[in-house]
Scaffold this motif. Structure first.
Motif, mmCIF file in Angstrom:
data_model
loop_
_atom_site.group_PDB
_atom_site.id
_atom_site.type_symbol
_atom_site.label_atom_id
_atom_site.label_comp_id
_atom_site.label_asym_id
_atom_site.label_seq_id
_atom_site.Cartn_x
_atom_site.Cartn_y
_atom_site.Cartn_z
ATOM 1 N N PRO A 1 1.118 6.445 -1.142
ATOM 2 C CA PRO A 1 0.150 7.474 -1.470
ATOM 3 C C PRO A 1 -0.859 7.612 -0.333
ATOM 4 O O PRO A 1 -1.119 6.647 0.365
ATOM 5 C CB PRO A 1 -0.529 6.935 -2.727
ATOM 6 C CG PRO A 1 -0.377 5.453 -2.619
ATOM 7 C CD PRO A 1 0.912 5.214 -1.892
ATOM 8 N N PRO A 2 -1.383 8.811 -0.150
ATOM 9 C CA PRO A 2 -2.413 8.942 0.885
ATOM 10 C C PRO A 2 -3.662 8.187 0.458
ATOM 11 O O PRO A 2 -3.910 8.030 -0.727
ATOM 12 C CB PRO A 2 -2.678 10.450 0.919
ATOM 13 C CG PRO A 2 -2.226 10.950 -0.405
ATOM 14 C CD PRO A 2 -1.137 10.042 -0.871
ATOM 15 N N PRO A 3 -4.416 7.676 1.411
ATOM 16 C CA PRO A 3 -5.631 6.951 1.044
ATOM 17 C C PRO A 3 -6.603 7.883 0.343
ATOM 18 O O PRO A 3 -6.675 9.070 0.653
ATOM 19 C CB PRO A 3 -6.185 6.458 2.379
ATOM 20 C CG PRO A 3 -5.518 7.281 3.422
ATOM 21 C CD PRO A 3 -4.233 7.787 2.853
ATOM 22 N N SER A 4 -7.331 7.320 -0.609
ATOM 23 C CA SER A 4 -8.298 8.164 -1.311
ATOM 24 C C SER A 4 -9.450 8.495 -0.370
ATOM 25 O O SER A 4 -9.764 7.740 0.536
ATOM 26 C CB SER A 4 -8.789 7.446 -2.551
ATOM 27 O OG SER A 4 -9.074 6.107 -2.243
ATOM 28 N N PRO A 5 -10.070 9.649 -0.612
ATOM 29 C CA PRO A 5 -11.138 10.053 0.301
ATOM 30 C C PRO A 5 -12.332 9.107 0.185
ATOM 31 O O PRO A 5 -12.559 8.532 -0.874
ATOM 32 C CB PRO A 5 -11.507 11.454 -0.195
ATOM 33 C CG PRO A 5 -11.031 11.497 -1.607
ATOM 34 C CD PRO A 5 -9.865 10.590 -1.687
ATOM 35 N N GLU B 1 -10.201 6.930 8.889
ATOM 36 C CA GLU B 1 -9.727 7.441 7.610
ATOM 37 C C GLU B 1 -8.589 8.420 7.855
ATOM 38 O O GLU B 1 -8.516 9.070 8.887
ATOM 39 C CB GLU B 1 -10.865 8.150 6.859
ATOM 40 C CG GLU B 1 -12.057 7.245 6.581
ATOM 41 C CD GLU B 1 -11.786 6.204 5.516
ATOM 42 O OE1 GLU B 1 -10.708 6.261 4.881
ATOM 43 O OE2 GLU B 1 -12.627 5.316 5.329
ATOM 44 N N GLY B 2 -7.706 8.508 6.900
ATOM 45 C CA GLY B 2 -6.616 9.463 7.035
ATOM 46 C C GLY B 2 -5.377 8.819 7.616
ATOM 47 O O GLY B 2 -5.361 7.636 7.930
ATOM 48 N N TRP B 3 -4.351 9.611 7.753
ATOM 49 C CA TRP B 3 -3.057 9.069 8.123
ATOM 50 C C TRP B 3 -2.847 8.939 9.603
ATOM 51 O O TRP B 3 -3.087 9.854 10.351
ATOM 52 C CB TRP B 3 -1.954 9.953 7.540
ATOM 53 C CG TRP B 3 -1.659 9.516 6.168
ATOM 54 C CD1 TRP B 3 -2.028 10.102 5.014
ATOM 55 C CD2 TRP B 3 -0.992 8.328 5.815
ATOM 56 N NE1 TRP B 3 -1.620 9.373 3.950
ATOM 57 C CE2 TRP B 3 -0.974 8.286 4.414
ATOM 58 C CE3 TRP B 3 -0.404 7.287 6.532
ATOM 59 C CZ2 TRP B 3 -0.382 7.246 3.721
ATOM 60 C CZ3 TRP B 3 0.186 6.259 5.838
ATOM 61 C CH2 TRP B 3 0.196 6.246 4.445
#
Lengths: 397, 148
Positions: free
Chosen positions: A145-149, A178-180
């Motif tokens: 899953p993408p990291p939560s903001p 942060e982010g992918w």
């Protein structure tokens, strides 16, 4: 008493041939490759590397295959192989502060710089058998899953030097952008004990590069230094170290441990190369590190402060690393001026002399080998004592 | 900084070569030039040390397998390698690259071998870090009684 006996070769050969066939199992079922064991039974591989004291996942996987999954037998195979290798030297002590983290949790601070990273953990699973794994052809792996903001702030991660103390609001994680796939190599994450150290609330560790004793080269000598104890514990049997650690929690040498920090990840191994005159990276290993923070109300020699227990083990070996840190702490009673209350985990000789599972297995299992002459003499002794006892009883009557 | 203009010091390139997957290094640098072995590839072990408490006295954590090799090229350049694992061709190849990096072929080799290794390592690490970051806990405090 040992007497050379001949015979039995044919039986032994037949037994070994059968063992090989049993190891293979039903030939209608595909054989396991060493690579499959290495990749899919990685935690067994890690355990064999840790207790065999040799970091080499391929060899550990081979040993597991050859030992039919008997992990102590696999550890034995690795130890035997290890003793055939020339020793090129020692690495510099690995720097766990520079670890590339896959997991990092703290039970003592909720919001700590760097954050709590769960990693690939069994925690929070329901421990229900997953019958999907049994079905032919596994379901495709879920994408991560993408990291939560971020909840607050955002933007650039701060430099480690600018990180505030724990009592100020927590900045966005310095672990990664942060982010992918963002950013380069993540910045190192500080150890939790460093924060406590800054306030003088925890016993500090004094760095020393003195050559540590090596129990794989010299016989164990007691009393043991802490480096020797740590070596014995990190390669000790997981079950034994776990039980000792558990006994301290139940009151046999209580040390009131909190997991200050548990981290799993990879570290570089650096060694000085004499021909070059400088140190180079010779590889990268995965390790698990556990630092406990222990309540300590002070003793005759030490002020009230937190004290520390330490666990560091090859591979992803969380249970072992936590256990090791509890037992390490229990064994430190003397240097901290605590009382010896007779708990097994405080007893250095008891712990260190019984932690090696290859040694234990060797001595335990030797009693199944032929002791015919020993037993013959025991038999004669018992017969004579019985005869004497009967004679005396008859004389008394 | 693009990888094509990157320069490497010896410590950096030796580390990259040691950590490289043997197959990948063989792919990037398939043909070995003529060389004389000063120390034929040899498999052994290095004792890895840790520190008590992560910061205190050094202690022996356990050994790791390492293969080492030293050789000389026709040009006279001497290369060394200590690489993790038990792969002799890996150690030989790493020592050859180490030697060549000390010759006028360094720039070409950096672009052909080292830069791809470094880029791939960086991608691998940041992918893993991103995967770890996705498991980072975001705590939030529930409304407490005294707030109402």
């Amino acid at each position: 008493m040992y007497v050379a006996v001949k015979g039995g070769e044919r039986a032994i050969d037949a037994a070994h041939a059968w063992l090989a066939a049993e190891r293979r199992g039903d030939t209608g079922i595909a054989a396991l490759s060493v690579a499959q064991i290495r990749e899919q039974l990685a935690l067994a591989v890690n355990r064999v590397m840790a207790e065999g004291s040799l970091y080499d996942p391929d060899l550990a996987a081979l040993a597991i295959k050859q030992a039919r999954g008997d992990l102590i037998e696999a550890v034995f195979l690795i130890c035997a192989y290890r003793t055939t290798l020339p020793r090129f030297g020692s690495s510099r002590p690995i720097n766990t502060g520079d670890m590339a983290l896959t997991r990092r949790i703290s039970a003592t601070f909720k919001d700590l710089p760097g954050g709590q990273i769960l990693g690939p953990t069994f925690d929070y699973t329901h421990r229900l058998l997953d019958f999907a794994l049994m079905a032919e052809g596994e379901a495709p792996l879920a994408a991560p899953p993408p990291p939560s903001p971020p909840h607050r702030g955002g933007g650039e991660a701060p430099l480690p030097a600018t990180l505030p103390h724990l009592d100020t609001p927590v900045p966005p994680s310095p672990l990664v952008g942060e982010g992918w796939g963002g950013g380069g190599t993540p910045a190192p994450v500080p150890h939790v004990t460093d924060f406590l150290n800054r306030d003088g609330l925890i016993q500090s560790e004094v760095p020393s590069d003195a050559t540590p004793p090596d129990l794989t080269r010299e016989p164990m000598e007691l009393p043991a230094s802490r480096p020797l104890r740590l070596q014995a514990l990190t390669r000790g049997d997981e079950g034994f170290v776990l039980s000792l650690a558990y006994s301290t929690q139940r009151g046999y040498g209580r040390t009131h441990a909190f997991v200050g920090e548990l981290r799993i990840g990879t570290v570089a191994v650096e060694m000085d190369i004499p021909e070059l005159g400088f140190a180079v990276d010779i590889g990268e290993i995965e390790v698990t590190e556990c630092e406990t923070v222990n309540q300590f109300t002070g003793s005759r020699t030490e002020p009230p402060q937190f004290t520390r227990g330490y666990g560091l083990v090859f591979g992803q070996t969380e249970r072992k690393a936590i256990s090791m840190s509890l037992v390490d702490r229990a064994l430190r009673w003397k240097e901290l001026g605590e009382d010896f209350i007779g708990a097994p985990a405080q007893d250095e000789e008891f712990v260190l002399m019984h932690a090696d599972n290859v040694q234990a297995t060797g001595f335990l299992e030797h009693i199944k080998l032929p002791h015919y002459v020993d037993f013959q003499s025991e038999l004669e002794l018992i017969r004579r004592l019985r005869a004497e006892a009967i004679t005396q009883r008859e004389a008394a009557e | 900084m693009t990888s094509h203009t990157a320069t490497f010091d010896r410590k950096t390139w030796m580390g990259l070569l040691a950590r490289a997957k043997p197959e990948r290094l063989a792919q990037l640098f398939p043909e070995l030039p003529a060389h004389e072995l000063l120390r034929p590839p040899e498999i052994g072990a290095v004792m890895v040390q840790g520190r008590a408490g992560g910061a205190g006295s050094a202690f022996n954590l356990g050994e790791m397998t390492v293969t080492r090799c030293a050789l000389r090229l026709i040009s006279g350049a001497v290369g060394h390698a200590h690489v993790q694992g038990r792969d002799k061709p890996h150690a030989t190849r790493a020592a050859v690259v180490d030697a060549l990096m000390q010759t006028d072929q360094a720039a070409a080799l950096a672009a052909q071998v080292l830069a791809p290794l470094q880029d791939e390592e960086r991608v691998r690490r940041s992918a893993r870090a991103a995967r770890a970051a996705a498991t980072k806990v975001e705590f939030f405090t529930l409304v407490r009684g005294e707030d109402q």
